[in-house]
Design an enzyme around this catalytic site. Structure first.
Site, PDB file in Angstrom:
ATOM      1  N   ASP A  34       4.150  11.308 -38.684  1.00  0.00           N
ATOM      2  CA  ASP A  34       2.944  10.935 -39.427  1.00  0.00           C
ATOM      3  C   ASP A  34       2.620  11.985 -40.483  1.00  0.00           C
ATOM      4  O   ASP A  34       2.207  11.664 -41.595  1.00  0.00           O
ATOM      5  CB  ASP A  34       1.743  10.816 -38.482  1.00  0.00           C
ATOM      6  CG  ASP A  34       1.832   9.562 -37.635  1.00  0.00           C
ATOM      7  OD1 ASP A  34       0.935   9.348 -36.808  1.00  0.00           O
ATOM      8  OD2 ASP A  34       2.811   8.803 -37.813  1.00  0.00           O
ATOM      9  N   LEU A  84      -8.357 -28.906 -39.867  1.00  0.00           N
ATOM     10  CA  LEU A  84      -7.448 -29.800 -39.146  1.00  0.00           C
ATOM     11  C   LEU A  84      -8.219 -30.635 -38.145  1.00  0.00           C
ATOM     12  O   LEU A  84      -9.217 -30.196 -37.579  1.00  0.00           O
ATOM     13  CB  LEU A  84      -6.416 -28.971 -38.372  1.00  0.00           C
ATOM     14  CG  LEU A  84      -5.413 -28.179 -39.197  1.00  0.00           C
ATOM     15  CD1 LEU A  84      -4.614 -27.250 -38.291  1.00  0.00           C
ATOM     16  CD2 LEU A  84      -4.483 -29.130 -39.932  1.00  0.00           C
ATOM     17  N   LYS A 118      -0.979 -22.205 -33.173  1.00  0.00           N
ATOM     18  CA  LYS A 118      -2.240 -22.140 -33.904  1.00  0.00           C
ATOM     19  C   LYS A 118      -2.839 -20.764 -33.628  1.00  0.00           C
ATOM     20  O   LYS A 118      -3.302 -20.485 -32.527  1.00  0.00           O
ATOM     21  CB  LYS A 118      -3.194 -23.245 -33.449  1.00  0.00           C
ATOM     22  CG  LYS A 118      -4.483 -23.273 -34.250  1.00  0.00           C
ATOM     23  CD  LYS A 118      -5.276 -24.536 -33.961  1.00  0.00           C
ATOM     24  CE  LYS A 118      -6.434 -24.683 -34.928  1.00  0.00           C
ATOM     25  NZ  LYS A 118      -7.431 -23.625 -34.803  1.00  0.00           N
ATOM     26  N   LYS A 316      -4.790 -28.667 -29.219  1.00  0.00           N
ATOM     27  CA  LYS A 316      -5.439 -27.539 -28.549  1.00  0.00           C
ATOM     28  C   LYS A 316      -4.903 -27.372 -27.125  1.00  0.00           C
ATOM     29  O   LYS A 316      -4.427 -28.325 -26.511  1.00  0.00           O
ATOM     30  CB  LYS A 316      -6.955 -27.771 -28.485  1.00  0.00           C
ATOM     31  CG  LYS A 316      -7.610 -27.967 -29.836  1.00  0.00           C
ATOM     32  CD  LYS A 316      -7.464 -26.783 -30.745  1.00  0.00           C
ATOM     33  CE  LYS A 316      -8.519 -25.748 -30.549  1.00  0.00           C
ATOM     34  NZ  LYS A 316      -9.818 -25.955 -31.112  1.00  0.00           N
ATOM     35  N   CYS A 410     -38.645  -8.670  -8.559  1.00  0.00           N
ATOM     36  CA  CYS A 410     -37.676  -8.236  -9.561  1.00  0.00           C
ATOM     37  C   CYS A 410     -36.887  -7.035  -9.033  1.00  0.00           C
ATOM     38  O   CYS A 410     -37.490  -6.064  -8.569  1.00  0.00           O
ATOM     39  CB  CYS A 410     -38.415  -7.859 -10.849  1.00  0.00           C
ATOM     40  SG  CYS A 410     -37.358  -7.030 -12.045  1.00  0.00           S
ATOM     41  N   CYS A 413     -38.069  -3.795 -11.049  1.00  0.00           N
ATOM     42  CA  CYS A 413     -39.402  -3.175 -11.038  1.00  0.00           C
ATOM     43  C   CYS A 413     -40.260  -3.643  -9.872  1.00  0.00           C
ATOM     44  O   CYS A 413     -41.381  -3.174  -9.707  1.00  0.00           O
ATOM     45  CB  CYS A 413     -40.124  -3.454 -12.359  1.00  0.00           C
ATOM     46  SG  CYS A 413     -40.664  -5.161 -12.532  1.00  0.00           S
ATOM     47  N   CYS A 434     -41.721  -3.466 -16.567  1.00  0.00           N
ATOM     48  CA  CYS A 434     -40.370  -3.598 -16.006  1.00  0.00           C
ATOM     49  C   CYS A 434     -39.371  -2.847 -16.890  1.00  0.00           C
ATOM     50  O   CYS A 434     -39.178  -3.206 -18.054  1.00  0.00           O
ATOM     51  CB  CYS A 434     -39.991  -5.078 -15.927  1.00  0.00           C
ATOM     52  SG  CYS A 434     -38.300  -5.340 -15.388  1.00  0.00           S
TER      53      CYS A 434
HETATM   54  S1  IVH Z   1      -2.413 -25.307 -41.368  1.00  0.00           S
HETATM   55  C1  IVH Z   1      -3.978 -28.384 -44.115  1.00  0.00           C
HETATM   56  N1  IVH Z   1      -1.243 -23.824 -39.556  1.00  0.00           N
HETATM   57  O1  IVH Z   1      -6.576 -23.545 -38.169  1.00  0.00           O
HETATM   58  C2  IVH Z   1      -3.579 -27.492 -43.044  1.00  0.00           C
HETATM   59  N2  IVH Z   1      -3.600 -23.713 -39.753  1.00  0.00           N
HETATM   60  O2  IVH Z   1      -8.526 -26.062 -38.596  1.00  0.00           O
HETATM   61  C3  IVH Z   1      -4.338 -26.248 -43.022  1.00  0.00           C
HETATM   62  N3  IVH Z   1      -4.661 -22.120 -38.216  1.00  0.00           N
HETATM   63  O3  IVH Z   1      -8.650 -22.670 -40.758  1.00  0.00           O
HETATM   64  C4  IVH Z   1      -4.080 -25.352 -41.928  1.00  0.00           C
HETATM   65  N4  IVH Z   1      -2.829 -21.415 -37.258  1.00  0.00           N
HETATM   66  O4  IVH Z   1      -7.113 -20.881 -40.032  1.00  0.00           O
HETATM   67  C5  IVH Z   1      -2.414 -24.191 -40.119  1.00  0.00           C
HETATM   68  N5  IVH Z   1      -0.092 -22.533 -38.010  1.00  0.00           N
HETATM   69  C6  IVH Z   1      -1.235 -22.895 -38.572  1.00  0.00           C
HETATM   70  C7  IVH Z   1      -2.469 -22.342 -38.162  1.00  0.00           C
HETATM   71  C8  IVH Z   1      -3.634 -22.795 -38.777  1.00  0.00           C
HETATM   72  C9  IVH Z   1      -4.138 -21.297 -37.301  1.00  0.00           C
HETATM   73  C10 IVH Z   1      -6.110 -22.279 -38.509  1.00  0.00           C
HETATM   74  C11 IVH Z   1      -6.464 -22.099 -39.944  1.00  0.00           C
HETATM   75  C12 IVH Z   1      -7.439 -23.176 -40.292  1.00  0.00           C
HETATM   76  C13 IVH Z   1      -7.642 -23.888 -39.012  1.00  0.00           C
HETATM   77  C14 IVH Z   1      -7.586 -25.374 -39.289  1.00  0.00           C
END
Ligand code: IVH
Length: 680
Positions: A34, A84, A118, A316, A410, A413, A434
């Site tokens: 560093d 999305l 995601k 999700k 409580c 207190c 309290c």
């Molecule tokens: S594509 C039109 N790919 O998810 C498509 N989004 O609700 C636009 N995100 O705000 C997004 N990973 O921040 C895409 N592999 C991924 C992602 C991703 C996370 C988030 C992104 C966006 C939200 C969409």
């Protein structure tokens, strides 16, 4: 050294530092110490200071050292940043393909998809012009975001110049800034040691770091980035998302190796399950997978619905749950005396975090879920929320489990605990007797959105109350240095800073003072409405239920709570003593503008701030001066009346001196505030 030699040396140092950055951040295998790295960087910075014409926009020195911004500028994305639609289970994922087929009508055969994790961070857009990073912005509302280029430059995996010989004239690269889980844990450990509140999850911590006005604060956090798509792009023609990702990677940007091109929706479902299985081993947080129809041609035909593309879906993951044993239930006492039952758990690792406490919300929930002490329970950590006990597993009972009863006194207190009619919460009746309530009220009083007393953290509030130095917020304004210094863990400098911050808080606008009092049901918004409508604290204190209910947005419950608060002598005493201690409760600006006397003492005066003040945050200083009618502007001109100058001032100080504008140091600024605030 002559100019030519300097230029050559700058080039050499830049190349060498870039290579060290790559080894360190991408290969994770530094090849120099560093100290050696710092020495090279310093040499480069010194040469660049001597020959500013040779500072390249992509110089490694440009990642650090940008000056703090006054506030973020707004930028319009060349192509909007969309959101999305979600799919929550397998059925909804399959339904996504059905919809795609219905829309396309004539597509024979299987559809190709690009699948990616995601990432759970913050979306940003990076604009490169002729290969050089020109601008970085947050998503904002999708059309307009905040310009955070200086902060994004501090993220080492983001190249300042794209690799490759023929960069497009303009390309917007979209992706997610995130904080790796290890870094997040380390950061929270440090904050815990310093008695600072912990970040709930890596995303919040990343967001905090990214939205710092001072880029050197961002640079201290090891943020990282994954690119996942393109916005506007010139001179390039890709056929598919997968191809685009490969190109982005070839430019030197990080693209996840977990991306995959698959055929048909069943393969998508398999990918979704596979990544969920790996979720806890990944070094960053993911909350699902994103599936995109791969072909750009098909994407174009599918188009958009409102602000989301029809060709992509966020699949999700279910919230993360674990089973563990509930060892005990204890109650914690909040600011308003509410008792919250909390489970003490056999520590268990849930989705990347060890959980040893979880909320049971309230007594009704304990009964509804029939949770008993000694039970095996399901604990859930989902998104931002604090871990919670979802359910008990009665089939695992041994017969030794016991029912939980809310204490009648409580635990802090000893005052009576009462459940008010039609309320789910049990409340300690001790009020300011309290200590738990006093601690919480004190912490609320000093919090950022209330009186904004920097340094008054929850640990310190506990100490102040436990040692008897403070019994209510008014005591803050009577504190002196010596007893503070005697507190464990408080160095003289921090104690002095705290006193300065308390002093500076005396000028907070009325709405903040009202919010800070911690009246039940009076949040920031209601406080603002009250300040505007009643204008002074005295008028508000005398308001009847009828007066209050006549204000738009204030219902009978809120009105009753306000009347009850001000009818209690202890609360009236606190307000009187706050005033005696110098808290100004400045009349609300809107009212005074209309008043017969006309203008405020500093109406029409323009102030500029530069450098950092010891006793004020920038926002606090600016609120205080605005409450007196002044205007705060960003840059110095002939029209500026005062420049307030703190430590490490920027070029604004020079400008002020050139133009002959009055410069105030912190002491003079503070004196000015006192003088005018007292004349109100
Ligand atoms: S594509 C039109 N790919 O998810 C498509 N989004 O609700 C636009 N995100 O705000 C997004 N990973 O921040 C895409 N592999 C991924 C992602 C991703 C996370 C988030 C992104 C966006 C939200 C969409």
């Amino acid at each position: 050294m002559d100019r030519q030699a300097a230029l050559e040396r700058i080039r050499m140092l830049s190349d060498e530092l870039r290579e060290h950055n790559r080894q360190y951040y991408q290969m994770e295998r530094p090849i120099v110490s560093d100290a050696e790295y710092d020495r090279l960087l310093r040499e480069l910075q010194e040469l660049e200071a001597a020959y500013p014409e040779y500072v390249m926009p992509d110089s490694p020195s440009q990642r650090v050292g940008s000056k703090p911004a006054e506030q973020f500028a707004k930028v319009t994305h060349l192509t909007p940043m969309l959101s999305l639609q979600n799919a929550m289970d397998e059925g909804e994922i399959r339904e996504f393909e059905n919809k795609v087929r219905r829309m396309l009508g004539d597509v024979a055969g299987a559809i190709n998809y690009t699948c990616e994790p995601k990432f759970d961070g913050l979306a940003v857009s990076l604009t490169y012009r002729d290969g050089v990073l020109e601008q970085g912005a947050t998503r904002g509302d999708g059309s307009t975001g905040e310009e955070i280029t200086a902060n994004l430059r501090t993220i080492h995996v983001i190249p300042l110049r794209l690799l490759g010989s023929k960069p497009p004239q303009i390309v917007e690269i979209r992706g997610e800034v995130y904080l790796p889980i290890d870094a997040f844990r380390k950061m929270n450990e440090e904050r815990a040691n310093e008695g600072e509140p912990l970040y709930v999850n890596p995303r919040n911590a990343a967001s905090g770091a990214l939205r710092q006005l001072d880029p050197s604060m961002t640079a201290r956090r090891p943020l990282s980035f994954f690119a996942y798509g393109l916005g506007q792009v010139t001179d390039l023609d890709f056929e598919s998302q997968f191809q685009a990702l490969d190109w982005i990677q070839s430019c030197g940007l990080p693209v996840t190796h977990l991306r995959r091109k698959v055929t048909g929706i069943e393969a998508v479902v398999d990918y979704w399950r596979e990544i969920e299985g790996q979720r806890d081993q990944l070094p960053f947080e993911v909350d699902g997978v994103v599936v995109k129809v791969d072909s750009f041609d098909l994407q174009q035909r599918l188009g958009f619905v409102s602000r989301s593309p029809r060709w992509a879906v966020a699949c999700k993951f279910p919230p993360r749950q674990e089973v563990t044993q509930l060892l005990d239930i204890f109650v914690s006492v909040g600011r308003t005396g509410a008792l919250t039952p909390t489970a003490a758990l056999q520590p268990v690792f849930v989705g990347g975090v060890t959980v040893s406490r979880a909320t049971l919300h309230n007594m009704d929930e304990v009964r509804r879920k029939d949770v008993r002490i000694g039970d095996w329970v399901v604990v859930q950590r989902a998104g931002d929320v604090i871990p919670e006990v979802v359910a008990a597993l009665p089939e695992r009972r041994q017969g030794t489990e016991t029912l939980f009863e809310m204490p009648q006194q409580c635990p802090e207190c000893g005052s009576d605990v009462v459940r008010e009619p039609e309320e789910v919460v049990y409340r300690c009746q001790g009020g300011m007797k309290c200590p738990a309530q006093v601690k919480e009220s004190l912490f609320h009083f000093g919090s950022r959105r209330a009186m904004d007393i920097e340094g008054l953290g929850s640990k310190l509030c506990d100490q102040l109350v436990d040692t008897g130095l403070v019994k209510d917020p008014a005591d803050l304004y009577r504190l002196t240095l010596q007893p503070l210094v005697e507190l464990e863990r408080l160095a003289e400098k921090s104690a002095q800073n705290l006193l300065d911050a308390i002093e500076a808080s005396r000028y907070r606008p009325l709405e903040r003072c009202i919010f800070a009092l911690g009246i039940r049901m009076v949040g920031e918004h209601v406080a603002k409405v009250l300040a505007t409508r009643f204008g002074t604290i005295e008028k508000l204190m005398e308001a009847t239920s009828k007066d209050l209910e006549s204000v738009y947005g204030i219902g009978p419950n809120v009105a009753a709570s306000i009347v009850s608060f001000f009818s209690q002598q202890t609360n009236r005493d606190v307000i009187r003593r706050l005033k005696e201690g110098g808290v100004v409760f400045p009349p609300a600006v809107e009212l005074r503008k209309d008043s017969a006397s006309g203008a405020l003492p500093l109406s029409g005066k323009k102030f500029v701030f530069t450098g950092s003040l010891a006793g004020f945050t920038r926002e606090g200083a600016s609120d205080a001066i605005k409450a007196l009618g002044a205007e705060v502007v960003g840059s110095v001109s002939k029209k500026t009346d005062y420049v307030v100058c703190g430590d490490d001032p920027g070029s604004k100080l020079e400008k002020a001196n050139q133009l002959g504008v009055t410069v105030l140091d912190e002491a003079a600024f503070s004196a000015l505030l006192t003088q005018y605030a007292e004349s109100l």
